[in-house]
Design an enzyme around this catalytic site. Structure first.
Site, mmCIF file in Angstrom:
data_model
loop_
_atom_site.group_PDB
_atom_site.id
_atom_site.type_symbol
_atom_site.label_atom_id
_atom_site.label_comp_id
_atom_site.label_asym_id
_atom_site.label_seq_id
_atom_site.Cartn_x
_atom_site.Cartn_y
_atom_site.Cartn_z
ATOM 1 N N ASP A 74 14.063 -77.725 38.730
ATOM 2 C CA ASP A 74 14.479 -79.124 38.611
ATOM 3 C C ASP A 74 15.150 -79.373 37.262
ATOM 4 O O ASP A 74 14.494 -79.342 36.216
ATOM 5 C CB ASP A 74 13.262 -80.050 38.742
ATOM 6 C CG ASP A 74 13.651 -81.509 38.574
ATOM 7 O OD1 ASP A 74 14.196 -82.080 39.533
ATOM 8 O OD2 ASP A 74 13.450 -82.066 37.475
ATOM 9 N N TYR A 121 19.249 -83.274 30.235
ATOM 10 C CA TYR A 121 18.377 -82.321 29.532
ATOM 11 C C TYR A 121 19.170 -81.426 28.578
ATOM 12 O O TYR A 121 18.599 -80.733 27.741
ATOM 13 C CB TYR A 121 17.566 -81.456 30.522
ATOM 14 C CG TYR A 121 16.698 -82.259 31.475
ATOM 15 C CD1 TYR A 121 16.367 -83.581 31.203
ATOM 16 C CD2 TYR A 121 16.204 -81.696 32.639
ATOM 17 C CE1 TYR A 121 15.594 -84.325 32.088
ATOM 18 C CE2 TYR A 121 15.417 -82.423 33.524
ATOM 19 C CZ TYR A 121 15.127 -83.746 33.248
ATOM 20 O OH TYR A 121 14.354 -84.476 34.122
ATOM 21 N N LYS A 139 20.465 -83.663 38.610
ATOM 22 C CA LYS A 139 20.574 -85.137 38.676
ATOM 23 C C LYS A 139 21.821 -85.642 37.960
ATOM 24 O O LYS A 139 22.239 -85.069 36.950
ATOM 25 C CB LYS A 139 19.341 -85.778 38.013
ATOM 26 C CG LYS A 139 18.039 -85.174 38.456
ATOM 27 C CD LYS A 139 16.835 -85.842 37.818
ATOM 28 C CE LYS A 139 15.585 -85.010 38.021
ATOM 29 N NZ LYS A 139 15.392 -83.956 36.987
ATOM 30 N N HIS A 145 19.686 -90.069 38.828
ATOM 31 C CA HIS A 145 18.540 -89.953 37.920
ATOM 32 C C HIS A 145 17.782 -91.288 37.748
ATOM 33 O O HIS A 145 16.559 -91.329 37.800
ATOM 34 C CB HIS A 145 19.032 -89.449 36.557
ATOM 35 C CG HIS A 145 18.012 -88.716 35.768
ATOM 36 N ND1 HIS A 145 18.300 -87.645 34.970
ATOM 37 C CD2 HIS A 145 16.673 -88.901 35.630
ATOM 38 C CE1 HIS A 145 17.200 -87.206 34.382
ATOM 39 N NE2 HIS A 145 16.195 -87.957 34.763
HETATM 40 P P1 NAD Z 1 4.627 -81.854 32.743
HETATM 41 O O1 NAD Z 1 3.714 -82.827 33.393
HETATM 42 O O2 NAD Z 1 5.115 -80.679 33.453
HETATM 43 O O3 NAD Z 1 3.934 -81.415 31.387
HETATM 44 C C1 NAD Z 1 4.538 -80.547 30.495
HETATM 45 C C2 NAD Z 1 3.614 -80.370 29.291
HETATM 46 O O4 NAD Z 1 2.373 -79.841 29.730
HETATM 47 C C3 NAD Z 1 4.152 -79.396 28.274
HETATM 48 O O5 NAD Z 1 3.783 -79.888 27.005
HETATM 49 C C4 NAD Z 1 3.416 -78.097 28.582
HETATM 50 O O6 NAD Z 1 3.259 -77.316 27.437
HETATM 51 C C5 NAD Z 1 2.068 -78.602 29.074
HETATM 52 N N1 NAD Z 1 1.484 -77.718 30.108
HETATM 53 C C6 NAD Z 1 2.133 -77.168 31.165
HETATM 54 N N2 NAD Z 1 1.282 -76.470 31.922
HETATM 55 C C7 NAD Z 1 0.066 -76.573 31.351
HETATM 56 C C8 NAD Z 1 -1.208 -76.072 31.690
HETATM 57 N N3 NAD Z 1 -1.389 -75.334 32.781
HETATM 58 N N4 NAD Z 1 -2.252 -76.368 30.874
HETATM 59 C C9 NAD Z 1 -2.080 -77.133 29.779
HETATM 60 N N5 NAD Z 1 -0.876 -77.649 29.401
HETATM 61 C C10 NAD Z 1 0.185 -77.362 30.189
HETATM 62 O O7 NAD Z 1 5.771 -82.738 32.158
HETATM 63 P P2 NAD Z 1 7.227 -83.157 32.296
HETATM 64 O O8 NAD Z 1 8.105 -82.148 31.640
HETATM 65 O O9 NAD Z 1 7.212 -84.559 31.833
HETATM 66 O O10 NAD Z 1 7.545 -83.206 33.858
HETATM 67 C C11 NAD Z 1 7.897 -82.083 34.600
HETATM 68 C C12 NAD Z 1 9.364 -82.096 34.990
HETATM 69 O O11 NAD Z 1 9.680 -83.300 35.682
HETATM 70 C C13 NAD Z 1 10.373 -82.104 33.835
HETATM 71 O O12 NAD Z 1 10.499 -80.845 33.217
HETATM 72 C C14 NAD Z 1 11.606 -82.576 34.547
HETATM 73 O O13 NAD Z 1 12.209 -81.533 35.273
HETATM 74 C C15 NAD Z 1 11.041 -83.642 35.477
HETATM 75 N N6 NAD Z 1 11.112 -85.029 34.929
HETATM 76 C C16 NAD Z 1 11.912 -85.937 35.573
HETATM 77 C C17 NAD Z 1 12.016 -87.231 35.090
HETATM 78 C C18 NAD Z 1 12.896 -88.238 35.803
HETATM 79 O O14 NAD Z 1 13.163 -89.306 35.229
HETATM 80 N N7 NAD Z 1 13.323 -87.960 37.007
HETATM 81 C C19 NAD Z 1 11.292 -87.623 33.939
HETATM 82 C C20 NAD Z 1 10.469 -86.684 33.337
HETATM 83 C C21 NAD Z 1 10.373 -85.398 33.836
#
Ligand code: NAD
Length: 326
Positions: free
Chosen positions: A47, A52, A81, A114
């Protein structure tokens, strides 16, 4: 390799993996290697997004995995997106074409708008990555006149009709904006991507959207953790990974707290896209099938709902005075 499950998209019958990999905040210097490692670890859905700022590197990682024969293109489900600055009907296609070129693929599997927010245009080639919410040189957010969501969607549909995006959808829409879209669309949106975790469950939105035959993809499944340096709400929220309720359920099933948070979504056919550069976590985050949370677990997690939104443009770090979720 960890087992995978899918949700079948209603229009095309395409199988979208329920567990994928997110690309937000992956530094360009680490990105190609991270995406390559994620594919090697078994991830098939990636994704990304133009905002980004790492799509070229995502493309490099994908290309390396394809070249080495680790995966075939048709086994991948590539999501990206359209950023807010390219909503105008004259700008959508050029923005998308740059994304295809950066990703080094002939098509994407899913293309999302997005945010339902039109920002002032900035040149897609000379201002890259695109600015966030405020055009460089301007002091505040201004919406772009003439960039209606209907016109924008029509351009996204044309990309779909041309076979360059197999499926199309939206992100950060609510019921009102989705209803409007359903009224005028020629091609139904297949996916809605939203912030979704135990502190922001949005049950009514999720149920209604699923009833329309639109799949939900959750972002920020781990809640506050990825917003800690950005928002006060995240700093003040108890970390979900350390929450007693989540830890207890994890212990009961012999799993990690992160796996419980992901399982809570995929068991209800909500796709997840966690991000981690750490190989152990990367492997754990895709190992969320073949075991079940029970009714008691669901009840306990349901009680954590607090309406806490972390991706909130009203937080000072976003620098934009625009309550888009109100
Ligand atoms: P996420 O919920 O995946 O969390 C990421 C964080 O959690 C990082 O700091 C990582 O080091 C930590 N982490 C990951 N796995 C872990 C584990 N097993 N144990 C402990 N810590 C862990 O957060 P995100 O990046 O906010 O969301 C995921 C994806 O969603 C993004 O990368 C992006 O592709 C998408 N996204 C989309 C939007 C949108 O507006 N459409 C907004 C935010 C994110």
């Amino acid at each position: 390799m960890a087992p995978q499950e899918y949700v079948t998209l209603t229009r095309t019958g395409d199988k979208m993996p329920l567990a994928g990999f997110g690309c937000w905040k992956i530094d360009t210097k680490d990105c190609a290697e991270t995406i390559y490692n994620a594919i090697k670890a078994g991830y098939r859905m990636i994704d990304g997004a133009q905002i980004y700022g790492n799509e070229k590197e995502v493309g490099d990682g994908i290309h390396k995995a394809l070249e080495e024969g680790i995966v075939k293109r048709e086994e991948l489900f590539i999501v990206t997106k359209l950023w807010n600055t390219y909503h105008h009907k004259d700008n959508v296609r050029a923005a998308f074409d740059k994304q295809l070129k950066d990703l080094r693929v002939d098509y994407v599997d899913l293309y999302l708008i997005h945010f339902p927010v039109p920002c002032l245009y900035t040149d897609v080639n000379t201002t890259y990555p695109p600015p966030g919410w405020i055009k460089p040189g301007e002091s505040k957010y201004q919406y772009e006149r003439g960039s209606s969501l209907q016109d924008c969607w029509r351009e996204v549909e044309k990309i779909c009709e041309a076979g360059l995006a197999k499926n199309i959808g939206v992100s950060n829409y609510n019921v009102q904006t989705l209803l409007d879209l359903l009224v005028y669309c020629k091609i139904q949106p297949q996916v809605l991507q939203i912030e979704h975790h135990p502190y922001l469950q949005q049950k009514r939105l999720v149920n209604w959207v699923q009833q329309q035959g639109i799949a939900i993809m959750a972002y920020s499944s781990f809640g506050p953790i990825s917003y800690l340096e950005m928002t006060n709400t995240a700093q003040n929220a108890p970390p979900l990974m350390d929450h007693e309720v989540i830890k207890k359920i994890a212990e009961k099933h012999g799993k990690a707290p992160g796996q419980v948070l992901l399982r809570w979504s995929v068991q209800r056919k909500i796709a997840v896209i966690p991000k981690s550069l750490n190989p152990g976590r990367m492997a754990a985050n895709i190992d969320v099938f073949g075991w079940q949370l029970d009714e008691e677990d669901f009840k306990a997690i349901e009680a954590l709902d607090a309406g806490l939104r972390f991706n909130d443009t009203m937080e000072p770090a976003y620098g934009v005075d625009l309550p888009i979720f109100d």
